[in-house]
Write a protein that holds these residues in place. Structure first.
Motif, PDB file in Angstrom:
ATOM      1  N   PRO A 230      34.402 -60.984 -34.607  1.00  0.00           N
ATOM      2  CA  PRO A 230      34.740 -59.590 -34.685  1.00  0.00           C
ATOM      3  C   PRO A 230      33.654 -58.845 -35.638  1.00  0.00           C
ATOM      4  CG  PRO A 230      36.481 -60.799 -36.068  1.00  0.00           C
ATOM      5  CD  PRO A 230      35.625 -62.224 -35.346  1.00  0.00           C
ATOM      6  N   ASP A 231      33.235 -59.465 -36.768  1.00  0.00           N
ATOM      7  CA  ASP A 231      32.014 -58.850 -37.256  1.00  0.00           C
ATOM      8  C   ASP A 231      31.371 -59.825 -37.797  1.00  0.00           C
ATOM      9  OD1 ASP A 231      32.654 -59.732 -40.414  1.00  0.00           O
ATOM     10  OD2 ASP A 231      34.637 -59.516 -39.517  1.00  0.00           O
ATOM     11  N   HIS A 232      30.033 -59.339 -38.226  1.00  0.00           N
ATOM     12  CA  HIS A 232      29.032 -60.166 -38.365  1.00  0.00           C
ATOM     13  C   HIS A 232      28.641 -59.986 -40.245  1.00  0.00           C
ATOM     14  CE1 HIS A 232      26.789 -61.123 -34.620  1.00  0.00           C
ATOM     15  NE2 HIS A 232      28.079 -61.245 -34.393  1.00  0.00           N
ATOM     16  N   ASP A 233      29.647 -59.801 -40.744  1.00  0.00           N
ATOM     17  CA  ASP A 233      29.189 -59.556 -42.244  1.00  0.00           C
ATOM     18  C   ASP A 233      28.898 -60.934 -42.893  1.00  0.00           C
ATOM     19  OD1 ASP A 233      29.911 -56.898 -41.860  1.00  0.00           O
ATOM     20  OD2 ASP A 233      31.155 -56.886 -43.651  1.00  0.00           O
ATOM     21  N   ASP A 234      29.759 -61.877 -42.665  1.00  0.00           N
ATOM     22  CA  ASP A 234      29.643 -63.631 -43.010  1.00  0.00           C
ATOM     23  C   ASP A 234      28.340 -63.847 -42.722  1.00  0.00           C
ATOM     24  OD1 ASP A 234      31.785 -63.366 -44.635  1.00  0.00           O
ATOM     25  OD2 ASP A 234      32.955 -64.371 -43.045  1.00  0.00           O
ATOM     26  N   LEU A 235      27.971 -63.620 -41.362  1.00  0.00           N
ATOM     27  CA  LEU A 235      26.769 -64.186 -40.754  1.00  0.00           C
ATOM     28  C   LEU A 235      25.550 -63.463 -41.577  1.00  0.00           C
ATOM     29  CD1 LEU A 235      25.582 -66.027 -38.740  1.00  0.00           C
ATOM     30  CD2 LEU A 235      25.709 -64.018 -36.977  1.00  0.00           C
ATOM     31  N   TYR A 236      25.675 -62.125 -41.679  1.00  0.00           N
ATOM     32  CA  TYR A 236      24.473 -61.325 -42.438  1.00  0.00           C
ATOM     33  C   TYR A 236      24.180 -62.080 -43.844  1.00  0.00           C
ATOM     34  CZ  TYR A 236      22.507 -57.816 -45.435  1.00  0.00           C
ATOM     35  OH  TYR A 236      21.608 -57.209 -46.152  1.00  0.00           O
ATOM     36  N   ARG A 237      25.279 -62.483 -44.499  1.00  0.00           N
ATOM     37  CA  ARG A 237      25.271 -62.882 -45.873  1.00  0.00           C
ATOM     38  C   ARG A 237      24.651 -64.004 -45.805  1.00  0.00           C
ATOM     39  NH1 ARG A 237      28.117 -62.364 -50.617  1.00  0.00           N
ATOM     40  NH2 ARG A 237      29.710 -61.140 -49.752  1.00  0.00           N
ATOM     41  N   ALA A 238      24.802 -64.925 -44.609  1.00  0.00           N
ATOM     42  CA  ALA A 238      23.936 -66.370 -44.463  1.00  0.00           C
ATOM     43  C   ALA A 238      22.715 -66.072 -44.141  1.00  0.00           C
ATOM     44  CB  ALA A 238      24.473 -67.084 -43.552  1.00  0.00           C
ATOM     45  N   VAL A 239      22.318 -65.195 -43.550  1.00  0.00           N
ATOM     46  CA  VAL A 239      20.957 -64.783 -43.336  1.00  0.00           C
ATOM     47  C   VAL A 239      20.198 -64.215 -44.377  1.00  0.00           C
ATOM     48  CG1 VAL A 239      19.203 -63.183 -41.867  1.00  0.00           C
ATOM     49  CG2 VAL A 239      21.276 -64.311 -40.750  1.00  0.00           C
ATOM     50  N   ASP A 240      20.737 -63.498 -45.346  1.00  0.00           N
ATOM     51  CA  ASP A 240      20.359 -62.953 -46.459  1.00  0.00           C
ATOM     52  C   ASP A 240      20.199 -64.185 -47.419  1.00  0.00           C
ATOM     53  OD1 ASP A 240      19.477 -60.760 -48.356  1.00  0.00           O
ATOM     54  OD2 ASP A 240      21.373 -61.565 -49.566  1.00  0.00           O
ATOM     55  N   ILE A 241      21.028 -64.898 -47.589  1.00  0.00           N
ATOM     56  CA  ILE A 241      20.720 -66.278 -48.333  1.00  0.00           C
ATOM     57  C   ILE A 241      19.601 -67.015 -48.162  1.00  0.00           C
ATOM     58  CG2 ILE A 241      21.829 -68.367 -49.383  1.00  0.00           C
ATOM     59  CD1 ILE A 241      24.479 -66.803 -49.115  1.00  0.00           C
ATOM     60  N   TYR A 242      19.690 -67.100 -47.016  1.00  0.00           N
ATOM     61  CA  TYR A 242      18.515 -68.158 -46.134  1.00  0.00           C
ATOM     62  C   TYR A 242      17.021 -67.500 -46.636  1.00  0.00           C
ATOM     63  CZ  TYR A 242      15.909 -71.458 -43.432  1.00  0.00           C
ATOM     64  OH  TYR A 242      15.133 -72.380 -42.686  1.00  0.00           O
ATOM     65  N   LEU A 243      16.971 -66.306 -46.327  1.00  0.00           N
ATOM     66  CA  LEU A 243      15.469 -65.470 -46.681  1.00  0.00           C
ATOM     67  C   LEU A 243      15.091 -65.564 -47.881  1.00  0.00           C
ATOM     68  CD1 LEU A 243      16.100 -62.380 -44.074  1.00  0.00           C
ATOM     69  CD2 LEU A 243      14.438 -64.393 -43.658  1.00  0.00           C
ATOM     70  N   ARG A 244      16.025 -65.354 -48.843  1.00  0.00           N
ATOM     71  CA  ARG A 244      16.126 -65.418 -50.249  1.00  0.00           C
ATOM     72  C   ARG A 244      15.481 -67.027 -50.684  1.00  0.00           C
ATOM     73  NH1 ARG A 244      16.836 -60.662 -52.038  1.00  0.00           N
ATOM     74  NH2 ARG A 244      17.879 -59.112 -51.183  1.00  0.00           N
ATOM     75  N   ALA A 245      16.033 -67.730 -50.157  1.00  0.00           N
ATOM     76  CA  ALA A 245      15.980 -69.530 -50.361  1.00  0.00           C
ATOM     77  C   ALA A 245      14.389 -69.776 -49.946  1.00  0.00           C
ATOM     78  CB  ALA A 245      17.051 -70.139 -50.016  1.00  0.00           C
TER      79      ALA A 245
END
Length: 565
Positions: free
Chosen positions: A395-410
């Motif tokens: 229903p929302d992509h907030d958790d998915l966005y958080r995963a993308v953000d963490i991956y890009l920083r790592a």
């Protein structure tokens, strides 16, 4: 513990110069060696009760006077032989569950049966076993444990089978009538048994159909954690890998097969957490592919019950630098999705299925946030598992966005194309206002994603108010000449602090972005918005394709509307 005493004479055995003998006025005439122990005894009374010794003596009739009878393979060794010899002399011996098995096996080896003499030792042991030991729970278990040293002979004598039947019968007969004891009073007791004996007892219990699946699974969990490796212990995976060819590893793989074969087949009979722990152990032990496939199938049927920590499965191979086995989780997810392809039997079941998919989508997004910290996780695997979840289940992509953000920083070394490919799994229309505010100031996102977020935030504001409102503060911040602020771990807009790093303005970034000719057409789905937007919003939705011109259009439309109002 029950015991039996046989014989009435006092013990007269003694040791002289490492030779065991018995006090008697009659000189000894029989020399026997049992492994490394030597005995000087009397043909009478031993030969009258031991047919094997009779045969050995007849074979040595023409041999030297001091010939020695060799008994190197006598079960129970010197201790069991001496107990049998004392019985022949009428010396008092004490028998219990602690020593009945080796003495019985030794008596069978020496052929101390009814063919030699009526009421011989073997018959007396059998009677004591049947009338006393099998009637007592602890005595039966101790005796069953002892049979592990002499498996073929104990099977031949029926000791093992009768112990197994006695234990299983006691469990079935006292369930659920044993109100004073815990409901699974037997599980801890039998967890000390070897896998073969345990398996036979559990098969007998299951076939009786009296003990519930819940109690059977509880017992299996107790046994599994008693004998299987502890996956939570740091470094265990590496230690076990060096012993992969050892008998211990093979024994544990066989044990895994037995435990899984005993699991009830009904969905939900075993918790998803327990099944996933078994799968972790199966990976570490390098268990058979068929066993791992069976576990994945069972887990897939109830994946919605799992937790994120349950899914953190170590890789099967120590040569793999990755921290987690993403492929196995992907396989489990595919099994879950396959279950959803079967036609529903009723509307309630369809609603239940939708709820399960939503829970699994939330679970997978939480799992992605965990594994993205792994610097050895390929971006392709992250994208694959993220895209495997049906879009309708998120229903929302907030958790998915958080995963993308963490991956890009790592993974700061990720190239531009890979970053764009990763961000395509995001649907900016499904981001909350807090997530949009975070993304608008996120300096690790590709610029086109930032522009897309700004566009949908402005479009959402226009749809909500019926007109284009003033650009939000986060848009103004990006369009100002102030440096951009790096996002924090928190998502609240109020927690976004003042800029702390010097970056070029968004206009300069847009100039650089315009040098690329591969702007994705699907970043801004104009047609969908045009169909649902009001006439005032259509001007906003008819935006150019390039990021810089999108921002320019946003500013122009906003200023025009603000001037009119």
């Amino acid at each position: 513990m029950k015991f039996m005493k046989l014989g009435t004479r006092p013990d007269t055995f003694f040791t002289t110069e490492s030779i065991r003998s018995v006090s008697s006025e009659v000189s000894t005439d029989l020399q026997i060696q049992v492994q490394n122990s030597f005995y000087r005894l009397h043909k009478f009374p031993l030969l009258s009760k031991c047919l094997r010794l009779q045969r050995h003596c007849s074979e040595l009739k023409d041999a030297a006077e001091h010939a020695i009878i060799q008994l190197p393979d006598l079960p129970g060794g010197a201790e069991a032989f001496e107990t049998c010899a004392k019985f022949c002399y009428g010396i008092t011996i004490t028998l219990s569950a602690l020593n009945i098995v080796p003495v019985w096996c030794a008596a069978e080896y020496l052929q101390m049966n009814e063919d030699a003499e009526r009421g011989n030792l073997a018959r007396k042991l059998d009677s004591f076993f049947e009338s006393c030991i099998l009637r007592r729970w602890k005595d039966t278990l101790v005796t069953l444990q002892s049979t592990r040293k002499y498996p073929p002979l104990c099977e031949e004598l029926g000791i093992t089978a009768r112990c197994v039947d006695a234990v299983a019968t006691a469990i079935v007969a006292n369930h659920p009538n044993s109100k004073a004891a815990p409901r699974n009073w037997w599980a801890e007791s039998i967890s000390e048994l070897g896998s073969d004996h345990y398996w036979r007892i559990m098969v007998t219990i299951k076939s009786a159909g009296v003990v519930s699946d819940e109690l059977i699974v509880d017992a299996l969990q107790i046994y599994a954690w008693r004998w299987l490796p502890d996956t939570s212990r740091d470094g265990y995976e590496c230690n076990l890998a060096t012993e992969d060819s050892s008998s211990e590893s093979r024994r544990q793989r066989l044990l895994m097969d037995k435990i899984v074969s005993l699991l009830p087949t009904e969905k939900g009979s075993a918790s998803c957490s327990f099944l996933l722990k078994l799968l972790k152990v199966a990976n570490i032990l390098n268990a058979s592919s068929s066993l791992r496939m069976e576990l994945r199938r069972r887990i897939g049927r109830q994946l919605e019950e799992a937790s994120v920590d349950d899914l953190l499965i170590p890789p099967a191979s120590t040569s793999n630098d990755a921290l987690y086995d993403v492929d196995t989780v992907m396989a489990v997810l595919e099994e879950f999705l396959l279950q959803g392809h079967s036609p529903p039997t009723s509307p309630p079941r369809e609603r239940l299925r939708c709820c399960s998919k939503s829970r699994v989508a939330k679970l997978i997004d939480g799992y992605l946030q965990k594994i993205t910290e792994d610097k050895n996780l390929p971006v392709e695997k992250l994208i694959a598992i993220a895209e495997a979840v049906p879009d309708s289940a998120r229903p929302d992509h907030d958790d998915l966005y958080r995963a993308v953000d963490i991956y890009l920083r790592a993974h700061p070394e990720l190239d531009k194309n890979a970053r764009k490919q990763l961000c395509r799994i995001l649907d900016c229309k499904k981001l909350s206002m807090e997530a949009c505010a975070h993304a608008a100031r996120n300096d690790v996102l590709p610029l086109r994603v930032v522009v897309q977020v700004l566009f949908f935030e402005q479009a959402r504001a226009a749809l909500a108010g019926g007109r284009v409102i003033e650009l939000p503060g986060n848009v103004k911040a990006l369009l100002s000449t102030s440096p951009a602020a790096p996002p924090e771990d928190g998502w609240s807009i109020s927690r976004l602090k003042c800029p702390s790093t010097k970056l070029v303005t968004l206009k300069m970034r847009l100039e650089e972005e315009d040098e690329d000719d591969d702007m994705d057409d699907d970043l801004v789905p104009r047609d969908a918005l045009m169909r649902s937007a009001s006439s005032r919003l259509r001007a906003l939705c008819s935006l150019p394709r390039t990021p810089k011109r999108i921002i320019g259009k946003l500013l122009a439309v906003n200023r025009s509307v603000s001037y009119r109002h």
